[in-house]
Motif scaffolding. Structure first.
Motif, PDB file in Angstrom:
ATOM      1  N   ARG A 145       0.692  -1.309   0.268  1.00 26.40           N
ATOM      2  CA  ARG A 145       0.103   0.405  -0.296  1.00 26.40           C
ATOM      3  C   ARG A 145       0.992   0.746  -0.088  1.00 26.40           C
ATOM      4  O   ARG A 145       2.384   1.185   0.495  1.00 26.40           O
ATOM      5  CB  ARG A 145      -0.731  -0.381   0.921  1.00 26.40           C
ATOM      6  CG  ARG A 145      -1.837  -0.542   1.072  1.00 26.40           C
ATOM      7  CD  ARG A 145      -3.255  -0.747   0.475  1.00 26.40           C
ATOM      8  NE  ARG A 145      -4.147  -0.720  -0.141  1.00 26.40           N
ATOM      9  CZ  ARG A 145      -4.583  -2.555   0.052  1.00 26.40           C
ATOM     10  NH1 ARG A 145      -3.485  -2.981  -0.885  1.00 26.40           N
ATOM     11  NH2 ARG A 145      -5.419  -2.745  -0.284  1.00 26.40           N
ATOM     12  N   ARG A 150      -4.221   5.124  -0.010  1.00 27.07           N
ATOM     13  CA  ARG A 150      -5.240   4.634  -0.865  1.00 27.07           C
ATOM     14  C   ARG A 150      -4.693   4.334  -1.540  1.00 27.07           C
ATOM     15  O   ARG A 150      -5.247   4.034  -3.092  1.00 27.07           O
ATOM     16  CB  ARG A 150      -5.855   6.333  -0.529  1.00 27.07           C
ATOM     17  CG  ARG A 150      -4.133   7.663  -1.428  1.00 27.07           C
ATOM     18  CD  ARG A 150      -4.340   8.794  -1.643  1.00 27.07           C
ATOM     19  NE  ARG A 150      -3.636   9.568  -2.118  1.00 27.07           N
ATOM     20  CZ  ARG A 150      -2.895  10.003  -1.144  1.00 27.07           C
ATOM     21  NH1 ARG A 150      -3.292  10.400   0.280  1.00 27.07           N
ATOM     22  NH2 ARG A 150      -2.259  10.908  -2.207  1.00 27.07           N
ATOM     23  N   ASP A 168      -8.108  -2.911  -4.297  1.00 26.42           N
ATOM     24  CA  ASP A 168      -8.831  -2.427  -3.258  1.00 26.42           C
ATOM     25  C   ASP A 168     -10.133  -2.832  -3.752  1.00 26.42           C
ATOM     26  O   ASP A 168     -10.938  -2.942  -2.221  1.00 26.42           O
ATOM     27  CB  ASP A 168      -8.547  -0.695  -4.530  1.00 26.42           C
ATOM     28  CG  ASP A 168      -9.822  -0.041  -3.357  1.00 26.42           C
ATOM     29  OD1 ASP A 168      -9.636   0.790  -2.216  1.00 26.42           O
ATOM     30  OD2 ASP A 168     -10.867   0.446  -3.623  1.00 26.42           O
ATOM     31  N   GLU A 209     -14.026   6.562  -9.315  1.00 22.23           N
ATOM     32  CA  GLU A 209     -14.790   7.184  -7.830  1.00 22.23           C
ATOM     33  C   GLU A 209     -13.276   6.766  -6.743  1.00 22.23           C
ATOM     34  O   GLU A 209     -12.514   6.190  -7.157  1.00 22.23           O
ATOM     35  CB  GLU A 209     -15.863   5.627  -7.566  1.00 22.23           C
ATOM     36  CG  GLU A 209     -15.052   4.651  -7.397  1.00 22.23           C
ATOM     37  CD  GLU A 209     -15.820   3.160  -7.339  1.00 22.23           C
ATOM     38  OE1 GLU A 209     -17.174   3.836  -6.478  1.00 22.23           O
ATOM     39  OE2 GLU A 209     -16.339   2.515  -7.903  1.00 22.23           O
ATOM     40  N   HIS A 210     -13.526   7.655  -5.725  1.00 23.92           N
ATOM     41  CA  HIS A 210     -12.491   7.541  -4.674  1.00 23.92           C
ATOM     42  C   HIS A 210     -13.048   7.042  -3.717  1.00 23.92           C
ATOM     43  O   HIS A 210     -14.099   7.187  -2.699  1.00 23.92           O
ATOM     44  CB  HIS A 210     -12.630   9.347  -4.133  1.00 23.92           C
ATOM     45  CG  HIS A 210     -11.232   9.633  -3.611  1.00 23.92           C
ATOM     46  ND1 HIS A 210     -11.215   8.615  -2.567  1.00 23.92           N
ATOM     47  CD2 HIS A 210     -10.114  10.324  -3.769  1.00 23.92           C
ATOM     48  CE1 HIS A 210      -9.480   9.796  -1.679  1.00 23.92           C
ATOM     49  NE2 HIS A 210      -9.180  10.158  -2.686  1.00 23.92           N
ATOM     50  N   PRO A 211     -11.771   5.924  -2.771  1.00 25.62           N
ATOM     51  CA  PRO A 211     -12.993   5.032  -1.869  1.00 25.62           C
ATOM     52  C   PRO A 211     -13.112   5.993  -0.509  1.00 25.62           C
ATOM     53  O   PRO A 211     -14.260   5.845   0.574  1.00 25.62           O
ATOM     54  CB  PRO A 211     -11.134   4.884  -1.552  1.00 25.62           C
ATOM     55  CG  PRO A 211     -10.672   5.312  -1.855  1.00 25.62           C
ATOM     56  CD  PRO A 211     -11.019   6.192  -3.454  1.00 25.62           C
ATOM     57  N   ASN A 212     -12.774   7.304  -0.551  1.00 29.44           N
ATOM     58  CA  ASN A 212     -12.491   8.437   0.665  1.00 29.44           C
ATOM     59  C   ASN A 212     -13.395   9.340   0.003  1.00 29.44           C
ATOM     60  O   ASN A 212     -13.235  10.875   1.867  1.00 29.44           O
ATOM     61  CB  ASN A 212     -11.284   8.901   1.894  1.00 29.44           C
ATOM     62  CG  ASN A 212     -10.327   7.232   1.997  1.00 29.44           C
ATOM     63  OD1 ASN A 212     -11.254   6.619   2.759  1.00 29.44           O
ATOM     64  ND2 ASN A 212      -9.388   7.865   1.835  1.00 29.44           N
ATOM     65  N   ARG A 213     -14.194   9.711  -0.677  1.00 29.54           N
ATOM     66  CA  ARG A 213     -14.715  11.547  -0.971  1.00 29.54           C
ATOM     67  C   ARG A 213     -16.109  10.271  -2.149  1.00 29.54           C
ATOM     68  O   ARG A 213     -16.015   9.962  -2.668  1.00 29.54           O
ATOM     69  CB  ARG A 213     -13.703  11.868  -2.249  1.00 29.54           C
ATOM     70  CG  ARG A 213     -12.679  12.446  -0.598  1.00 29.54           C
ATOM     71  CD  ARG A 213     -11.422  12.987  -2.531  1.00 29.54           C
ATOM     72  NE  ARG A 213     -10.228  13.346  -1.818  1.00 29.54           N
ATOM     73  CZ  ARG A 213      -9.919  14.171  -1.377  1.00 29.54           C
ATOM     74  NH1 ARG A 213     -11.014  15.254  -0.286  1.00 29.54           N
ATOM     75  NH2 ARG A 213      -8.359  14.881  -0.685  1.00 29.54           N
ATOM     76  N   HIS A 218     -13.290  11.498  -9.993  1.00 27.01           N
ATOM     77  CA  HIS A 218     -12.366  12.037  -9.747  1.00 27.01           C
ATOM     78  C   HIS A 218     -11.540  11.898 -10.748  1.00 27.01           C
ATOM     79  O   HIS A 218     -11.024  10.576 -10.274  1.00 27.01           O
ATOM     80  CB  HIS A 218     -11.841  11.861  -7.798  1.00 27.01           C
ATOM     81  CG  HIS A 218     -12.829  11.901  -7.334  1.00 27.01           C
ATOM     82  ND1 HIS A 218     -13.256  12.913  -6.791  1.00 27.01           N
ATOM     83  CD2 HIS A 218     -13.784  11.135  -6.336  1.00 27.01           C
ATOM     84  CE1 HIS A 218     -13.955  13.254  -5.621  1.00 27.01           C
ATOM     85  NE2 HIS A 218     -15.284  11.654  -5.709  1.00 27.01           N
ATOM     86  N   ASP A 238      -3.080   6.725  -8.560  1.00 24.35           N
ATOM     87  CA  ASP A 238      -3.121   8.044  -8.130  1.00 24.35           C
ATOM     88  C   ASP A 238      -4.032   9.111  -7.912  1.00 24.35           C
ATOM     89  O   ASP A 238      -4.266   8.941  -9.380  1.00 24.35           O
ATOM     90  CB  ASP A 238      -1.699   8.601  -6.699  1.00 24.35           C
ATOM     91  CG  ASP A 238      -2.369   8.698  -6.133  1.00 24.35           C
ATOM     92  OD1 ASP A 238      -3.673   8.913  -5.575  1.00 24.35           O
ATOM     93  OD2 ASP A 238      -1.381   9.253  -5.013  1.00 24.35           O
ATOM     94  N   TYR A 239      -4.650   9.774  -7.213  1.00 25.94           N
ATOM     95  CA  TYR A 239      -5.512  10.720  -7.648  1.00 25.94           C
ATOM     96  C   TYR A 239      -4.827  11.893  -7.601  1.00 25.94           C
ATOM     97  O   TYR A 239      -4.117  12.454  -6.620  1.00 25.94           O
ATOM     98  CB  TYR A 239      -7.023  10.566  -6.646  1.00 25.94           C
ATOM     99  CG  TYR A 239      -7.924   9.216  -6.651  1.00 25.94           C
ATOM    100  CD1 TYR A 239      -9.118   9.003  -7.496  1.00 25.94           C
ATOM    101  CD2 TYR A 239      -7.288   8.545  -5.524  1.00 25.94           C
ATOM    102  CE1 TYR A 239      -9.837   8.026  -7.608  1.00 25.94           C
ATOM    103  CE2 TYR A 239      -8.085   7.220  -5.476  1.00 25.94           C
ATOM    104  CZ  TYR A 239      -9.103   6.929  -6.461  1.00 25.94           C
ATOM    105  OH  TYR A 239     -10.022   5.946  -6.744  1.00 25.94           O
ATOM    106  N   ASP A 242      -5.952  13.990  -4.156  1.00 29.15           N
ATOM    107  CA  ASP A 242      -4.792  13.664  -3.597  1.00 29.15           C
ATOM    108  C   ASP A 242      -3.431  14.064  -3.139  1.00 29.15           C
ATOM    109  O   ASP A 242      -2.766  14.270  -2.377  1.00 29.15           O
ATOM    110  CB  ASP A 242      -5.295  12.228  -3.304  1.00 29.15           C
ATOM    111  CG  ASP A 242      -6.067  11.671  -2.422  1.00 29.15           C
ATOM    112  OD1 ASP A 242      -7.143  12.412  -1.495  1.00 29.15           O
ATOM    113  OD2 ASP A 242      -6.872  10.345  -3.045  1.00 29.15           O
TER     114      ASP A 242
END
Length: 700
Positions: A145, A150, A168, A209-213, A218, A238-239, A242
């Motif tokens: 990770r 993320r 993920d 899609e974002h895991p935390n938003r 995204h 990566d986003y 972020d």
């Protein structure tokens, strides 16, 4: 004998020059007005000189203080500007490197995964199957990770698109990701497979899609590598938001660490007023107001959004250890992040210096005011005495000039230029004599010219009438003999002779029509018919009756308002006027529709205005001024017969009645002629356009 009235006596006194200026017409005389104005001008001049002198004293005293204050302010402006520019340049550099840093990190992670796969492949047991090697690579990469959990690896078979690793979302493993698309409709894995087959490794941008938003839109960047021995694609992503958030946090930490002076620091916030750095980190400062009513953060944001600038305010007491003080701050924007970044310094000591200098200036100015007021009073009294004395002398000269002008200069002996005291009055008297002489000469010349013009106009009218009248007889003889030739020899000679005879016949007929129209045109101003009250309803009815055959032949519809005004004019001419307008509307009809002619009228601005509108061919605006000229035609004679005199006759009739004619037209839509004529005495106005209409359509 009757005694003269007071007004007549006053006029006589003006002619004699004996009436005091103050009594003429109930208004102040020029003597008194001149004296008052001279006194006022002198007073204003003295006050202006005193004000200029006082201003000079004030200016001298303030220049040093202003220079000292400006020097201190400029030093501090330069200092904080340099600090802020350094801070913003650092933040801007960090912002510009977000993408590059992200790409570098992702490339290293992708190459690391490729190295792991290569190591497992090269150290595999001899009896290991391809599936076993793939499973070992998958389980080795699964727990890895990045960035707080993320970031992760995912892998897929190039040929089938089968997902063998998705750390993920393990539920996607074993599925064909080639059918998965991002929110913009792009196939993610097929595009990445095509790119890896061509280049072996590289970057790919998509939306996920974002895991935390919340949301699925995204922006994400991925780096993929191809492990050729197993035809395996491995990717890590990566986003962008972020990555940007990480860089922003690093940038804010750097800004917060910058300190200068005793209490100087860098501040930063968002354009919606949220503070990003202590002492108010995370607080909404948008509504914070200093004691002077300045919306501090709003002013800072406004200056930053405008490209940068200075803001003065009283620093609010945000927390203990930050006392209130007047501040000068400089801000610059980081527009891509919608940040403002700035720094401020205290200017309380500068304000104290300026206040001391101003107190000294006020004291000196008060002393200057007392001395200057005494001087102005003395000079004003002297100027008033001089003004009154001079004005009396000027008044006597003007009384003589006024007496001469009251008689319109008809008695030049009353105004002797040499008897006047002042040079200006002397020149004015000479100018009046010259003006009177030129006026008399001009009146004589104008009278002679008017008589010549009247004779010339009369001769021209007689010539036009006689010429058109006398030409008809020889033309009638030519037409008769040409007709005789046509009846006796038409068809007996060759084709050319028949054509020539037709040309002569047509030309003679056209000449006959032109002479007839010219005769009618010349008769308009020679008419002896007296003016009388003429009802335009009867005029239009007679014009329609005269055109019964044309209306029946073209199937035209003519609508005439039932309450047209009554005007002062000559009835036969007005019938000719409206008959010409209606005949034009019928002649120049649109071949694709039935002629529709509407006559409306009413009282507008004290005169009778009648509108004749049709739905015919219309007239190009370029020809609106030409069509009223005599013998002007817009169409060939073989298409629309006529001499081009009809509208000239209409205009001449209108002008002979003291009226006018004009038009509005649109090609292909129709034309409206407007006729304005003087009203007869006692005509009552009716609401324009509100009258009812009657339709005239003769029986077929």
């Amino acid at each position: 004998m009757d005694q003269p009235s007071g007004q007549d006596a006053a006029r006589a006194a003006v002619r004699e020059g004996t009436l005091p200026p103050s009594r003429r017409g109930g208004r102040p005389g020029i003597v008194r007005a001149l004296s008052l104005r001279l006194f006022a001008a002198s007073a204003v001049a003295f006050v202006g000189l005193y004000a200029y002198w006082s201003y000079g004293v004030y200016q001298t005293m303030t220049e040093e203080a202003a220079y000292r204050a400006e020097t201190l302010l400029e030093e501090r402006r330069t200092y904080i500007r340099a600090l802020v520019e350094t801070a913003v340049n650092g933040a801007d550099h960090q912002r510009r490197t977000v993408n590059a840093r992200a790409r570098q990190v992702l490339r290293e992670r992708g190459q690391r995964a490729q190295a792991i796969a290569r190591h497992i492949w090269e150290t595999r047991p001899e009896d290991a199957t391809r599936r076993q090697v793939l499973e070992q690579i998958r389980e080795t990469l699964r727990p890895i990770r990045f960035d707080g959990g993320r970031g992760y690896y995912y892998a897929f078979i190039m040929d089938t698109g089968e997902t063998i690793l998705h750390a993920d979302s393990p539920d996607l493993e074993g599925t064909d990701l080639r059918v998965v698309r991002d929110l913009e409709g792009r196939p993610i894995v097929p595009s990445l497979i095509d790119y890896l087959r061509e280049h072996g490794e590289g970057f790919y941008n998509y939306v996920w899609e974002h895991p935390n938003r919340p949301g699925k839109n995204h922006a994400k960047i991925a780096y993929g590598v191809l492990f050729e021995p197993l035809n395996l694609g491995i990717a890590v992503g990566d986003y962008l938001e972020d990555m940007t958030a990480t860089v922003k946090a690093e940038t804010l930490a750097q800004l917060e660490a910058m300190r200068f002076g005793d209490d100087g620091y860098i501040f930063a916030g968002t354009w919606d007023g949220i503070s990003l750095i202590e002492p108010a980190r995370g607080r909404d400062m948008w509504a914070v107001t200093d004691p002077n009513g300045v919306k501090v953060v709003q002013e800072l944001v406004g200056a930053a959004r405008a490209g940068g600038g200075f803001v003065r305010y009283v620093r609010p007491n945000l927390q203990e250890g930050y006392p209130r003080s007047e501040r000068l701050s400089y801000v610059l924007p980081v527009p891509e992040w919608e940040w403002y970044v700035g720094a401020g310094v205290s200017i309380d000591d500068i304000n104290a210096t300026i206040a001391d200098v101003r107190r000294e200036i006020r004291s000196d100015a008060l002393r200057s005011l007392v001395l200057g007021s005494l001087l102005v009073a003395l000079l004003a009294a002297a100027s008033s005495w001089i003004a009154l004395r001079s004005a009396r002398r000027v008044g006597r000269d003007f009384a003589r000039l006024e007496a001469a002008l009251a008689e319109d200069g008809r008695n030049p002996d009353r105004l002797q230029a040499d008897a006047l005291r002042h040079a200006e009055s002397h020149r004015l008297a000479i100018a009046i004599h010259g003006m009177v002489e030129r006026r008399d000469a001009a009146e004589r010349a104008l009278e002679q010219q008017s008589r010549k013009l009247e004779r010339s106009n009369a001769e021209l009218e007689r010539f036009a009438y006689v010429a058109s009248h006398d030409l008809r007889e020889p033309l009638r003889i030519v037409s008769s003999y040409v007709g005789l030739l046509r009846r006796r020899y038409h068809g007996q000679l060759d084709a050319d002779a028949d054509t020539f005879i037709d040309f002569v016949t047509e030309g003679a007929q056209r000449m006959h029509d032109m002479i007839g129209d010219l005769l009618e045109y010349s008769r308009i101003k020679r008419s002896a018919t007296p003016f009388e009250a003429v009802d335009l309803n009867e005029v239009c009815a007679q014009a329609v009756q005269n055109l019964t055959a044309s209306i029946r032949e073209t199937d035209a519809r003519v609508q005439i308002a039932s309450a047209l005004p009554t005007v002062r004019g000559r009835r036969p001419m007005l019938i000719s006027l409206f008959q010409n307008l209606l005949e034009n509307a019928i002649k120049y009809r649109n071949p694709d529709r039935t002629p529709d002619i509407r006559v409306r009228g009413g009282i507008r601005d004290g005169e009778a205005v009648v509108d004749v509108a049709d739905n015919g061919l219309g007239i190009d605006p370029a020809f609106h001024a030409r069509i009223f000229q005599i013998f002007q035609r817009l169409h060939a004679a073989h298409r629309y017969p006529g001499t081009g005199v009809g509208l000239s006759i209409c205009q001449n009739i209108c002008e002979s009645h003291g009226g006018r004619i004009w038009l509005d037209s649109e090609q292909g839509r129709g034309t409206t002629f407007h006729v304005a004529l003087p009203l007869t005495d006692g005509t009552e106005a009716s609401p324009d356009g509100a009258d009812s209409a009657r339709e005239t359509a003769p029986a077929r």
